[in-house]
Design an enzyme around this catalytic site. Structure first.
Site, short mmCIF file in Angstrom:
data_model
loop_
_atom_site.label_atom_id
_atom_site.label_comp_id
_atom_site.label_asym_id
_atom_site.label_seq_id
_atom_site.Cartn_x
_atom_site.Cartn_y
_atom_site.Cartn_z
N TYR A 197 -1.95 -0.13 10.09
CA TYR A 197 -2.14 -0.67 8.73
C TYR A 197 -0.94 -0.31 7.85
O TYR A 197 -0.40 -1.17 7.15
CB TYR A 197 -3.44 -0.10 8.14
CG TYR A 197 -3.66 -0.38 6.68
CD1 TYR A 197 -4.18 -1.60 6.25
CD2 TYR A 197 -3.34 0.57 5.71
CE1 TYR A 197 -4.39 -1.86 4.90
CE2 TYR A 197 -3.54 0.32 4.36
CZ TYR A 197 -4.06 -0.89 3.96
OH TYR A 197 -4.25 -1.14 2.62
N SER A 201 0.85 -1.20 0.00
CA SER A 201 0.00 0.00 0.00
C SER A 201 0.88 1.25 0.00
O SER A 201 1.95 1.26 0.63
CB SER A 201 -0.88 0.03 1.25
OG SER A 201 -1.51 1.29 1.37
P1 NAP Z 1 -12.03 -5.05 0.14
O1 NAP Z 1 -12.84 -4.44 -0.96
O2 NAP Z 1 -12.34 -4.69 1.56
O3 NAP Z 1 -12.12 -6.65 -0.02
C1 NAP Z 1 -11.46 -7.44 0.92
C2 NAP Z 1 -11.50 -8.90 0.50
O4 NAP Z 1 -10.70 -9.63 1.42
C3 NAP Z 1 -12.88 -9.51 0.54
O5 NAP Z 1 -12.95 -10.52 -0.44
C4 NAP Z 1 -12.93 -10.13 1.95
O6 NAP Z 1 -13.82 -11.24 2.03
C5 NAP Z 1 -11.50 -10.60 2.09
N1 NAP Z 1 -11.03 -10.71 3.47
C6 NAP Z 1 -11.10 -9.79 4.46
N2 NAP Z 1 -10.53 -10.27 5.57
C7 NAP Z 1 -10.08 -11.52 5.27
C8 NAP Z 1 -9.43 -12.53 6.01
N3 NAP Z 1 -9.10 -12.36 7.30
N4 NAP Z 1 -9.13 -13.70 5.38
C9 NAP Z 1 -9.48 -13.90 4.09
N5 NAP Z 1 -10.10 -12.97 3.34
C10 NAP Z 1 -10.41 -11.79 3.93
O7 NAP Z 1 -10.47 -4.75 -0.05
P2 NAP Z 1 -9.66 -4.17 -1.29
O8 NAP Z 1 -9.77 -2.69 -1.29
O9 NAP Z 1 -9.98 -4.93 -2.53
O10 NAP Z 1 -8.16 -4.49 -0.82
C11 NAP Z 1 -7.45 -5.62 -1.26
C12 NAP Z 1 -6.00 -5.47 -0.83
O11 NAP Z 1 -5.47 -4.27 -1.39
C13 NAP Z 1 -5.80 -5.35 0.68
O12 NAP Z 1 -4.63 -6.05 1.06
C14 NAP Z 1 -5.62 -3.86 0.90
O13 NAP Z 1 -4.88 -3.57 2.06
C15 NAP Z 1 -4.89 -3.49 -0.36
N6 NAP Z 1 -5.00 -2.05 -0.67
C16 NAP Z 1 -6.22 -1.49 -0.93
C17 NAP Z 1 -6.30 -0.12 -1.18
C18 NAP Z 1 -7.60 0.58 -1.45
O14 NAP Z 1 -7.62 1.82 -1.51
N7 NAP Z 1 -8.73 -0.13 -1.62
C19 NAP Z 1 -5.13 0.64 -1.18
C20 NAP Z 1 -3.92 0.03 -0.92
C21 NAP Z 1 -3.86 -1.31 -0.67
P3 NAP Z 1 -15.24 -11.14 2.85
O15 NAP Z 1 -16.12 -10.25 2.03
O16 NAP Z 1 -15.75 -12.54 2.93
O17 NAP Z 1 -14.89 -10.53 4.19
#
Ligand code: NAP
Length: 252
Positions: A157, A143
């Site tokens: 985080y 991130s």
């Molecule tokens: P998101 O929309 O919140 O989706 C999270 C996904 O992870 C969902 O499929 C959720 O499943 C699953 N999940 C959550 N906790 C889990 C656990 N303990 N074990 C297994 N699966 C789990 O997140 P996202 O924005 O796509 O982010 C994905 C990755 O990108 C993360 O690592 C995040 O830190 C990183 N990231 C995101 C951003 C951003 O701005 N969005 C920026 C930088 C980095 P359920 O629905 O079943 O809970």
């Protein structure tokens, strides 16, 4: 010949769902991991099947070693592991460090760091030529927060993602001559439900005018970078951390 198998942790929503859809082409089986939202995981599996790929939804919390072992055992039933996208990650509500509980810190680091390490361990055991595997690719989700520190929001985080940066470099070098490439993408602000889970459902709308491109990124834009790093198109790229942030936090 059996399919190449790819595990996407947190593959049911957001960036992980987009990656799962893009990996789910004929000849490839995608293991779509999720924790709570079975309907979302099943919908991604259905979309992949419609486009001629194979997929299976597997419930499991990457904060639990037992669940991770079960996730990989499920994947083993479908063929040889060719790749892991260490995508599952969580944020918590905005707090200063002097307000954070040990429960919060343990949750963030267990899921984001220990979970990614244990998934990488299981993937290396299966893919490393040292262990009789065929090689493969690992992509970690870092991130931009690791460079910004995310003060008064979620330093925990940001620090957990700093650990992912370091793990990416170290593991890449550890397995560089074992057929495995390890890379990371470092997203900026991406329009997913992650922000709502951190108590900031309007975060994208609130910050987009301050971003270099005046907009947030999409899950598909991050997924396209991940797909490149997973593929043979990036065969000489390992230990790389690719900023996919629309110019946000690109300076060291
Ligand atoms: P998101 O929309 O919140 O989706 C999270 C996904 O992870 C969902 O499929 C959720 O499943 C699953 N999940 C959550 N906790 C889990 C656990 N303990 N074990 C297994 N699966 C789990 O997140 P996202 O924005 O796509 O982010 C994905 C990755 O990108 C993360 O690592 C995040 O830190 C990183 N990231 C995101 C951003 C951003 O701005 N969005 C920026 C930088 C980095 P359920 O629905 O079943 O809970």
């Amino acid at each position: 010949m059996s399919d190449s198998v790819f595990i996407v942790t947190g593959g049911s929503r957001g960036i992980g769902a987009s990656v799962s859809r893009k990996l789910g082409i004929p000849g490839q089986t995608v293991v779509v991991n999720y924790t709570a939202n079975k309907a979302a995981a099943d919908a991604v599996v259905a979309e992949i099947e419609q486009q001629g790929g194979k997929a299976v939804a597997v419930q499991g919390d990457v904060g639990s070693e037992a669940d991770i072992l079960r996730l990989f055992e499920e994947a083993d039933k479908h063929g040889g592991l060719a790749g892991l996208v260490n995508n599952a990650g969580v944020v918590d509500v905005s707090q200063r460090v002097d307000e954070m509980s040990v429960e919060r810190l343990n949750r963030i680091f267990t899921i984001n760091v220990v979970g990614s390490f244990l998934c990488a361990r299981e993937a290396v055991k299966r893919m490393s030529t040292k262990h009789g595997g065929q090689g493969g690719s690992i992509v970690n989700l870092a991130s931009a927060g690791s460079k910004l520190g995310s003060p008064a929001q979620y330093v925990d985080y940001a620090a957990s993602k700093g650990a992912i940066d370091t793990m990416t470099v170290g593991l890449a070098l550890e397995v560089a001559d074992e057929g495995i490439r390890v890379n990371a993408v470092r997203p900026g602000i991406i329009d997913t439900e992650l922000h709502a889970s951190g108590g900031l459902p309007d975060r994208v709308a609130q910050v987009q005018s301050k971003l270099p491109m005046k907009r947030a990124g999409t899950a598909d834009e991050v997924a396209d970078a991940i797909i490149w790093l997973m593929s043979d198109q990036s065969s000489y790229t390992t230990g790389a951390i690719l900023d996919v942030s629309g110019g946000r936090a690109i300076l060291p």
